[in-house]
Scaffold this active site. Structure first.
Site, PDB file in Angstrom:
ATOM      1  N   PRO B 189       0.836  -1.204   0.000  1.00 45.40           N
ATOM      2  CA  PRO B 189       0.000   0.000   0.000  1.00 45.40           C
ATOM      3  C   PRO B 189       0.871   1.254   0.000  1.00 45.40           C
ATOM      4  O   PRO B 189       1.872   1.318   0.718  1.00 45.40           O
ATOM      5  CB  PRO B 189      -0.798  -0.095   1.301  1.00 45.40           C
ATOM      6  CG  PRO B 189      -0.454  -1.400   1.933  1.00 45.40           C
ATOM      7  CD  PRO B 189       0.650  -2.040   1.179  1.00 45.40           C
ATOM      8  N   ILE B 190       0.474   2.212  -0.799  1.00 45.91           N
ATOM      9  CA  ILE B 190       1.293   3.419  -0.991  1.00 45.91           C
ATOM     10  C   ILE B 190       1.439   4.201   0.314  1.00 45.91           C
ATOM     11  O   ILE B 190       2.481   4.792   0.575  1.00 45.91           O
ATOM     12  CB  ILE B 190       0.740   4.295  -2.142  1.00 45.91           C
ATOM     13  CG1 ILE B 190       1.772   5.350  -2.559  1.00 45.91           C
ATOM     14  CG2 ILE B 190      -0.590   4.916  -1.814  1.00 45.91           C
ATOM     15  CD1 ILE B 190       2.861   4.812  -3.459  1.00 45.91           C
ATOM     16  N   CYS B 191       0.397   4.148   1.201  1.00 40.32           N
ATOM     17  CA  CYS B 191       0.518   4.934   2.438  1.00 40.32           C
ATOM     18  C   CYS B 191       1.555   4.318   3.375  1.00 40.32           C
ATOM     19  O   CYS B 191       2.256   5.023   4.092  1.00 40.32           O
ATOM     20  CB  CYS B 191      -0.845   5.088   3.120  1.00 40.32           C
ATOM     21  SG  CYS B 191      -1.586   3.531   3.567  1.00 40.32           S
ATOM     22  N   THR B 192       1.667   2.984   3.358  1.00 40.12           N
ATOM     23  CA  THR B 192       2.714   2.332   4.152  1.00 40.12           C
ATOM     24  C   THR B 192       4.082   2.738   3.627  1.00 40.12           C
ATOM     25  O   THR B 192       4.988   3.090   4.388  1.00 40.12           O
ATOM     26  CB  THR B 192       2.562   0.798   4.072  1.00 40.12           C
ATOM     27  OG1 THR B 192       1.290   0.440   4.572  1.00 40.12           O
ATOM     28  CG2 THR B 192       3.642   0.109   4.881  1.00 40.12           C
ATOM     29  N   ASN B 195       4.488   6.546   4.556  1.00 40.21           N
ATOM     30  CA  ASN B 195       4.420   7.033   5.943  1.00 40.21           C
ATOM     31  C   ASN B 195       4.975   6.089   7.008  1.00 40.21           C
ATOM     32  O   ASN B 195       5.621   6.536   7.933  1.00 40.21           O
ATOM     33  CB  ASN B 195       2.963   7.355   6.299  1.00 40.21           C
ATOM     34  CG  ASN B 195       2.379   8.352   5.342  1.00 40.21           C
ATOM     35  OD1 ASN B 195       3.061   9.274   4.912  1.00 40.21           O
ATOM     36  ND2 ASN B 195       1.133   8.136   4.964  1.00 40.21           N
TER      37      ASN B 195
END
Lengths: 532, 408
Positions: B189-192, B195
């Site tokens: 996942p791009i947010c992982t 961030n």
């Protein structure tokens, strides 16, 4: 070097590659089956091979063997194949011996003693029996294989073997019985005090440890043990006031059943720890094959670690790895460190025990050496150790009896009979002589008791008899032909088995295997002595 | 081989023994697609099974990492075209010109090229290429001309596992019929990645997906370029150090960026030989051929499973597919295209969309430019609810009819 082998090191790691790079493979028989098998061992980079055969290159070889060419006609077959195979990988040394293979000679024995593994391709049963007999006591694995038309058959003979199985296991997280450091860490987190964002980043390990504490309090200090109790625990996690769809809580729910039970030692590992070799290694180490000695020293140290109440206390060393889980970077890394540190402490304890053992009077004289790295690898993989040992087969006198007698067993029996036929008459059965069929059937009866009484659990007698008739007809039709596709396929299979045995990674075929190119299927055959 | 052609088979009662079968094999025109790990072996096996009219097509050149399994290549061949080196090697070894090489992309050849063959053996490592081949040969089938049906034997491996399929275009399951079985690339996942990185893989994805395009605007990351990979490696390593993450290696970076699948000689040998065994049985009829899928697993003892994949009635390629998608009328065409890309029953990469006029065309460039403004338009500006769109995609030979229904 590692670039060349990159695509395979991703499977059996550098440790497996190193084993390959140290391995010497002896192959008896250099027709298509032998050359195709060796090709798949030369390419991934064994150290060296030696190829034994008596034949010279003939027209028949040109039709089925890729590692001969027209201008080799009349030359030594093993020499030619060796030369052309060596082109495949300049790092592999190839040797050959032009030799009579009708019986096992002293020269053969001298060669075998230097080999890591011996592969017999389409050899006569008496030679197979003698080589298995000779290798068994030396602890050298033997793979004997043969191809007959569309059908291939292979058997592995090995007295002792231990491996890293690579089988999927659940991670060793100790959630149900947390060690001090991780318990303290989890106690130090108060979910009520955190803001919702922080709470959504608490790793599920912590959530589960907390909830299990709660569960135990409610259930007289007991962990869930039955499936029903584990479900109840899962419901408890699901009912938590903070469990409102955040990813970390969802992960906790998903893993609740898996990690809530009591710690259990894998049975295969128990077999290693309970093996008599763990006794022998301290009382009489000379009785253990030297190449296996290091393994048994570590196994003994591991056993003492597990049994000691202030060390393993019934558990294996912690593996020290955790799976990825929803968490912020800081907490994930903190937890990862806690597990890693604990694992290192465990390794240290096993390592100290190993060193103490090696200092003992009996072991000192064996010059067995083990580094911290050896012990670390061993501990890290200890939960997936697998050891097998079996009693010496008496191939020359055995008669097979199978619990179920189906197509695979029928093909296996017919193949053994065809090899015996070849040993007696110097040719394979064919339709050129009308007696061949009944001779082959008689040999099948001699090899296997089921042939006289062909009943099977799943098939009635009639259909089993039809299968037997069809298989005999196919063997007559084949006339011992080494079909290239079958040799190429079986060469791949035999090489793969050899690689598993050499690298000690992955699970090898335990007994025998039949390839059926007619129906495109593989059959495992259990022909162990205990069946008698 | 002759004894099999002149005697009946107890396992295939329909087989009529015929001494001329070896000539028949020699005359059969075979196409081998792919000259890699499987392809090398397939070529050698075909020749030693008596085939003499073999063509091979491959667009790739030889890399040093191929040498652990691709048995027709030597150290000195690195950099040369696979198809040509493989053909030359076998032809020289058997002192006969039996293999013709095509150093091409499969898409560079037209239907006429593919129509000349009787049977096709594939040793491919990409789903896209398999999908294209399967669709090409399904489209070629003309019911009034039986010779237009070319059996495809498709092999594939991954580490100790492999599979063989026999596809009889339009008669049994095509590649697309089983598309739900195909495994997909692992994604993070791009947010992982952005961030909360936790794994070395997250840092490598951050370096290659997020940072590379920012720093090297306009330059495409080439996973085979060692300087590019060094940059990804050191950028990932820096990020990992900042977060206390360990385990970044160049080898792991290459594995993640290239989506490297482990490959070994022995599994390739097993699967290639099985493919050619099926080809031989299909051409001669001397034994029953595979119906229609065999799975091989060699990592825990040896396990195999043979079964029949079912033909899908509403298959996009060989069935009568009617795909419907429900969306809001206020989304843009660009957003609809994204929806289509992630739609499981379509699995398209670069779809072009038409109604009676062009909505968006990925190519040729002048049409792309002309239709580009539509991307920002909302759907209701372009067509009505329940309109049927014709969707084409480079990975498919045919077009797909897609009905778009507005939810509002």
């Amino acid at each position: 070097m590692s670039q060349r082998y990159d695509r395979q090191i991703r499977l059996w790691n550098l440790s497996g590659q190193q084993e390959l790079a140290n391995a010497k493979v002896g192959v008896f028989g250099s027709s298509a089956l032998g050359s195709e098998t060796l090709k798949n061992l030369v390419l991934p980079g064994i150290k060296e091979f030696v190829l034994l055969d008596h034949r010279i290159v003939s027209d028949v070889d040109l039709l089925s063997n890729f590692y001969v060419s027209k201008n080799n006609l009349g030359q030594s077959l093993s020499h030619t194949v060796t030369q052309l195979l060596c082109e495949l990988n300049p790092q592999v040394a190839g040797n050959y011996l032009q030799t009579d293979l009708s019986k096992l000679s002293q020269e053969h024995k001298n060669i075998i003693e230097t080999c890591t593994i011996v592969i017999l391709c389409n050899q006569i049963p008496t030679l197979v029996n003698d080589i298995v007999d000779f290798c068994w006591d030396l602890g050298i694995p033997v793979i004997s294989c043969s191809v007959n038309g569309f059908i291939g058959s292979t058997s592995t003979f090995i007295s002792e073997h231990f491996i890293e199985s690579h089988e999927d296991q659940i991670e060793d997280l100790r959630i149900s019985e947390p060690f001090n450091e991780i318990e303290e860490y989890s106690d130090g987190i108060d979910l009520d005090e955190l803001d919702p964002t922080d709470r959504a980043h608490i790793p599920y390990i912590v959530i589960l440890i907390k909830k299990l504490k709660e569960y135990k309090k409610m259930n007289g200090g007991k962990l869930p043990s039955t499936f029903k109790e584990k479900r109840e625990f899962k419901n408890l996690v699901e009912a938590d006031k903070y469990c409102t769809g955040e990813e970390n809580f969802m992960e906790a729910v998903e893993n609740a059943i898996r990690y809530s039970g009591e710690y259990t030692m894998p049975t295969r590992v128990l077999q290693v720890l309970n093996s008599s070799n763990c006794e022998l290694v301290v009382s009489n180490p000379d009785k253990i094959q030297f190449k296996n000695l290091a393994f048994w020293v570590m196994a003994r140290a591991l056993r003492d670690f597990v049994h000691c109440s202030t060390e393993g206390n019934g558990k294996l060393p912690l593996t020290g790895t955790i799976p990825d889980m929803k968490a912020d970077t800081k907490r994930f890394i903190e937890i990862q460190k806690i597990y890693k540190n604990k694992a290192n402490q465990d390794i240290e304890k096993v390592y100290n025990r190993v060193q103490d053992l090696l200092k003992s009077n009996l072991l000192k004289s064996t010059f067995c050496k083990l580094t911290r790295q050896d012990v670390e690898t061993f501990c890290h993989n200890s939960h997936r150790l697998l050891f097998s040992s079996s009693s010496k087969p008496q191939l020359s006198t055995r008669k097979l009896t199978f619990p179920t007698f189906e197509l695979g067993e029928i093909m296996y029996t017919a193949n053994l009979a065809a090899q015996t036929f070849n040993q007696t008459y110097g040719r394979f059965p064919s339709n050129s002589d009308i007696n061949d069929k009944s001779i082959l059937e008689n040999l099948c009866q001699q090899v296997c008791t089921n042939w006289n009484n062909p009943q099977s659990d799943q098939n009635d007698q009639d259909s089993t008899e039809t299968l037997m008739k069809n298989v005999i007809a196919e063997f007559i039709r084949s006339n011992g032909a080494e079909l290239h596709t079958t040799c190429a396929l079986f060469g791949g299979l035999v090489a793969q088995e050899a690689i598993k045995l050499i690298t000690r990674h992955y699970l090898p075929v335990e007994n025998s295997l039949v390839y059926d190119g007619i129906n495109s299927a593989f059959y495992s055959i259990n022909d162990k002595e205990e069946l008698l | 081989m002759n004894s099999f052609y002149t005697q009946p088979s107890a396992f295939e009662p329909d087989f009529v023994p015929d001494a001329n079968l070896s000539d028949r094999v020699a005359e059969t025109k075979v196409l081998v697609i792919g000259a890699g790990g499987l392809g090398c072996e397939i070529l050698k096996n075909l020749v030693l099974s008596g085939f003499e009219q073999i063509h091979v097509i491959d667009m790739d050149t030889i890399d040093v990492t191929n040498l652990n399994r691709q048995s027709l290549f030597r150290d000195a061949d690195v950099g040369k075209p696979k198809a040509q080196v493989a053909a030359e090697f076998v032809n020289t070894r058997v002192s006969k010109n039996v293999i013709t090489a095509h150093y091409n992309r499969i898409q560079d050849k037209d239907e006429e090229f593919y129509r000349q063959f009787e049977i096709v053996v594939c040793g491919l490592d990409s789903l896209d290429a398999r999908r294209w081949v399967s669709a090409m040969f399904v489209n070629m089938v003309d019911e009034s001309d039986p010779s237009s049906l070319k059996p495809i034997i498709d092999g594939g491996t991954e580490g100790f596992k492999g599979q063989v399929r026999v596809i009889l275009p339009t008669l049994n399951a095509c590649h697309e019929c089983a598309s739900s079985m195909h495994s997909k690339k692992v994604t993070y996942p791009i947010c992982t990645i952005a961030n909360t990185p936790r794994l070395p893989e997250h840092c490598i994805e951050w370096a290659s997906v997020v940072q590379w395009p920012k720093v090297h605007e306009g330059l495409k990351l080439d996973a085979d370029n060692i300087e590019h990979m060094q940059w990804v490696y050191s950028t990932a390593l820096k990020r990992a150090d900042e977060h206390g993450i360990s385990g970044i290696t160049l080898s792991l970076a290459q594995g993640v960026v290239k989506n490297i699948i482990p490959a070994i000689a022995s599994t390739n040998a097993i699967i290639s030989a099985s493919c050619v065994n099926e080809a031989l049985k299909i051409v001669t009829g001397c034994h029953p051929y595979l119906n229609n899928y065999m799975l091989y697993v060699g990592d825990s003892s040896v396990y195999s499973h043979t079964f029949e994949l079912e033909k899908k009635e509403d298959c996009l390629v060989c069935g009568n597919a009617k795909v419907t998608i429900e969306v809001s009328k206020t989304i843009t065409l660009e957003e609809l295209i994204e929806e289509i890309k992630i739609n499981n029953s379509l699995q398209l990469k670069k779809p072009s969309l038409r109604t009676d006029k062009n909505l968006y065309m990925q190519a040729p460039p002048f049409l792309e430019v002309k239709s580009r403004p539509n991307l920002k338009k909302q759907l209701y500006e372009l067509f009505e609810s329940n309109s049927t769109l014709t969707v084409t995609d480079p990975s498919l030979m045919t077009s797909v009819s897609l009905t778009v229904t507005f939810t509002d």
